[in-house]
Write an enzyme that holds these catalytic residues in place. Sequence first.
Site, PDB file in Angstrom:
ATOM      1  N   LYS A  79      42.340  99.116  97.858  1.00 16.44           N
ATOM      2  CA  LYS A  79      42.278  97.522  97.626  1.00 16.44           C
ATOM      3  C   LYS A  79      43.038  96.977  98.500  1.00 16.44           C
ATOM      4  O   LYS A  79      44.175  97.458  99.409  1.00 16.44           O
ATOM      5  CB  LYS A  79      42.991  97.583  96.187  1.00 16.44           C
ATOM      6  CG  LYS A  79      42.785  96.165  95.379  1.00 16.44           C
ATOM      7  CD  LYS A  79      41.297  96.508  94.597  1.00 16.44           C
ATOM      8  CE  LYS A  79      41.085  95.118  93.858  1.00 16.44           C
ATOM      9  NZ  LYS A  79      39.783  95.184  93.108  1.00 16.44           N
ATOM     10  N   GLY A 181      31.503  83.815  81.506  1.00 16.20           N
ATOM     11  CA  GLY A 181      31.238  83.527  82.926  1.00 16.20           C
ATOM     12  C   GLY A 181      30.076  84.152  83.547  1.00 16.20           C
ATOM     13  O   GLY A 181      29.174  84.718  82.984  1.00 16.20           O
TER      14      GLY A 181
HETATM   15  P1  NAD Z   1      34.331  84.764  85.628  1.00 17.92           P
HETATM   16  O1  NAD Z   1      35.613  83.978  86.181  1.00 17.92           O
HETATM   17  O2  NAD Z   1      32.975  84.078  86.305  1.00 17.92           O
HETATM   18  O3  NAD Z   1      34.095  84.667  83.960  1.00 17.92           O
HETATM   19  C1  NAD Z   1      35.129  84.711  83.111  1.00 17.92           C
HETATM   20  C2  NAD Z   1      34.960  83.732  81.970  1.00 17.92           C
HETATM   21  O4  NAD Z   1      35.869  83.873  81.056  1.00 17.92           O
HETATM   22  C3  NAD Z   1      34.951  82.308  82.278  1.00 17.92           C
HETATM   23  O5  NAD Z   1      33.890  81.324  81.820  1.00 17.92           O
HETATM   24  C4  NAD Z   1      36.364  81.770  81.498  1.00 17.92           C
HETATM   25  O6  NAD Z   1      36.172  80.226  81.221  1.00 17.92           O
HETATM   26  C5  NAD Z   1      36.503  82.581  80.654  1.00 17.92           C
HETATM   27  N1  NAD Z   1      37.863  82.763  80.059  1.00 17.92           N
HETATM   28  C6  NAD Z   1      38.988  83.073  80.769  1.00 17.92           C
HETATM   29  N2  NAD Z   1      40.066  83.313  79.857  1.00 17.92           N
HETATM   30  C7  NAD Z   1      39.597  83.234  78.753  1.00 17.92           C
HETATM   31  C8  NAD Z   1      40.101  83.367  77.253  1.00 17.92           C
HETATM   32  N3  NAD Z   1      41.360  83.518  77.232  1.00 17.92           N
HETATM   33  N4  NAD Z   1      39.229  83.281  76.124  1.00 17.92           N
HETATM   34  C9  NAD Z   1      37.902  83.074  76.470  1.00 17.92           C
HETATM   35  N5  NAD Z   1      37.249  82.774  77.606  1.00 17.92           N
HETATM   36  C10 NAD Z   1      38.132  82.875  78.656  1.00 17.92           C
HETATM   37  O7  NAD Z   1      34.640  86.137  85.544  1.00 17.92           O
HETATM   38  P2  NAD Z   1      33.422  87.301  85.751  1.00 17.92           P
HETATM   39  O8  NAD Z   1      33.121  87.621  87.264  1.00 17.92           O
HETATM   40  O9  NAD Z   1      32.611  87.033  84.824  1.00 17.92           O
HETATM   41  O10 NAD Z   1      34.269  88.490  85.383  1.00 17.92           O
HETATM   42  C11 NAD Z   1      34.875  88.739  84.088  1.00 17.92           C
HETATM   43  C12 NAD Z   1      35.807  89.904  83.819  1.00 17.92           C
HETATM   44  O11 NAD Z   1      34.906  91.241  84.354  1.00 17.92           O
HETATM   45  C13 NAD Z   1      37.022  89.883  84.739  1.00 17.92           C
HETATM   46  O12 NAD Z   1      38.157  90.535  84.311  1.00 17.92           O
HETATM   47  C14 NAD Z   1      36.498  90.708  85.989  1.00 17.92           C
HETATM   48  O13 NAD Z   1      37.659  91.266  86.669  1.00 17.92           O
HETATM   49  C15 NAD Z   1      35.535  91.610  85.461  1.00 17.92           C
HETATM   50  N6  NAD Z   1      34.548  92.353  86.137  1.00 17.92           N
HETATM   51  C16 NAD Z   1      33.717  91.621  86.767  1.00 17.92           C
HETATM   52  C17 NAD Z   1      32.835  92.100  87.929  1.00 17.92           C
HETATM   53  C18 NAD Z   1      31.834  91.341  88.318  1.00 17.92           C
HETATM   54  O14 NAD Z   1      30.937  91.937  89.020  1.00 17.92           O
HETATM   55  N7  NAD Z   1      32.091  89.995  88.440  1.00 17.92           N
HETATM   56  C19 NAD Z   1      32.778  93.490  87.963  1.00 17.92           C
HETATM   57  C20 NAD Z   1      33.726  94.328  87.275  1.00 17.92           C
HETATM   58  C21 NAD Z   1      34.646  93.744  86.181  1.00 17.92           C
END
Ligand code: NAD
Length: 352
Positions: A79, A181
């Site tokens: 990382k 999201g």
């Molecule tokens: P994103 O930012 O697109 O979506 C996150 C969503 O959660 C947003 O719509 C935000 O408004 C909402 N949110 C934030 N805090 C909140 C709360 N307290 N209550 C309700 N909603 C809340 O992020 P993402 O890419 O969809 O990732 C989501 C999670 O998955 C993160 O923890 C990320 O690390 C993990 N993740 C993502 C991926 C990927 O491919 N994008 C891969 C592995 C893990």
Amino acid sequence: MEITEIQVDGYEKVVRCRDQESGLHALIAVHDTSLGPSLGGMRMWPYASEDEALFDVLRLSKGMTYKSAVAETGLGGGKSVILGDPKTDKCEALFRAMGKFIDSLDGIYITAEDMNIGIPDLETVHKETRWVTGLSRSEGSSGNPSPFTAEGCLIGLRAVAEELDGSTSLEGKKVVIQGVGAVGGALAILLKEEGAHVTICDINEKRCIEMKEQYGFDVVSDEDHLDVECDIYSPCARGAGINDETIPRLRCRAIAGCANNQMLETRHAKDVRDRGILYAPDYVLNAGGIINVSVELREGGYDEGFARERIARIYHNLKEVFEISRRDDIPTNEAALRLANARLEEARAAKG
Ligand code: NAD
């Protein structure tokens, strides 16, 4: 540019870069390369101190080793973090310097997107090093990982359903998703297509309204979402949501979402199990994105069909985790760690 090594027990290489000209202050941690070169995203964050950044990069790189070991990506864990404010400190020189820093490690660390880093930033990094993944499809790269993470989660949820009720069908299952999201939103749509009853919540109200109008999801406020009785609670927003405060409120039979580090502390996975709730360890379930990226590095380059085949294995990985948990009478997070360590040991033994 000054690159210095930091000795940390249990890590193969940890390096710091300070570059006066561009203002770059960054750390790279290579936790383990037994299974292959280390891969993990680049994060930019206004850390209060280097110690805080070091804590983050060490924790995250180790997590990547386990995630990749279970997902069998043929990669190790690493990382990188840039200390800085993503709103004010981003510039061409900074990312060029970061590219040179990554290049100095000769491929034992390969970077990708993470918090506050987007494809345009990585494209600048790419001008100085080839060790970059997750660039746009038009460049022959694997592109946005989120739809693949969502697909992997759906596949994993089938294993969860089977563990709960003896059938992989998600039809009629009540699922509450926190955070719709990039991943949670796509997962909600996939679940609806499978006939699940989906309730969503998000602090972004506009997003909830749009999804309700377009797909007919039930919407609940973030404050109240834990009170909704459901089969599967799917945290897809942020980490640490499962803790001493929230556990007594849970009204689900299983927890399975894409958010990283869902348990505030490791002991919370045991607390959840004691309440009869099945937990699908986050890094086993959310590996679709890293699997997709890893395919980019194979001989012959990226192939979406091949990536999908590999992502389908998430079902079997979860089944194995649940099996170890039952057999050894341990929480599923410990079972996942045992599976990861077994795969690492195997690789180390094969290498001699
Ligand atoms: P994103 O930012 O697109 O979506 C996150 C969503 O959660 C947003 O719509 C935000 O408004 C909402 N949110 C934030 N805090 C909140 C709360 N307290 N209550 C309700 N909603 C809340 O992020 P993402 O890419 O969809 O990732 C989501 C999670 O998955 C993160 O923890 C990320 O690390 C993990 N993740 C993502 C991926 C990927 O491919 N994008 C891969 C592995 C893990």
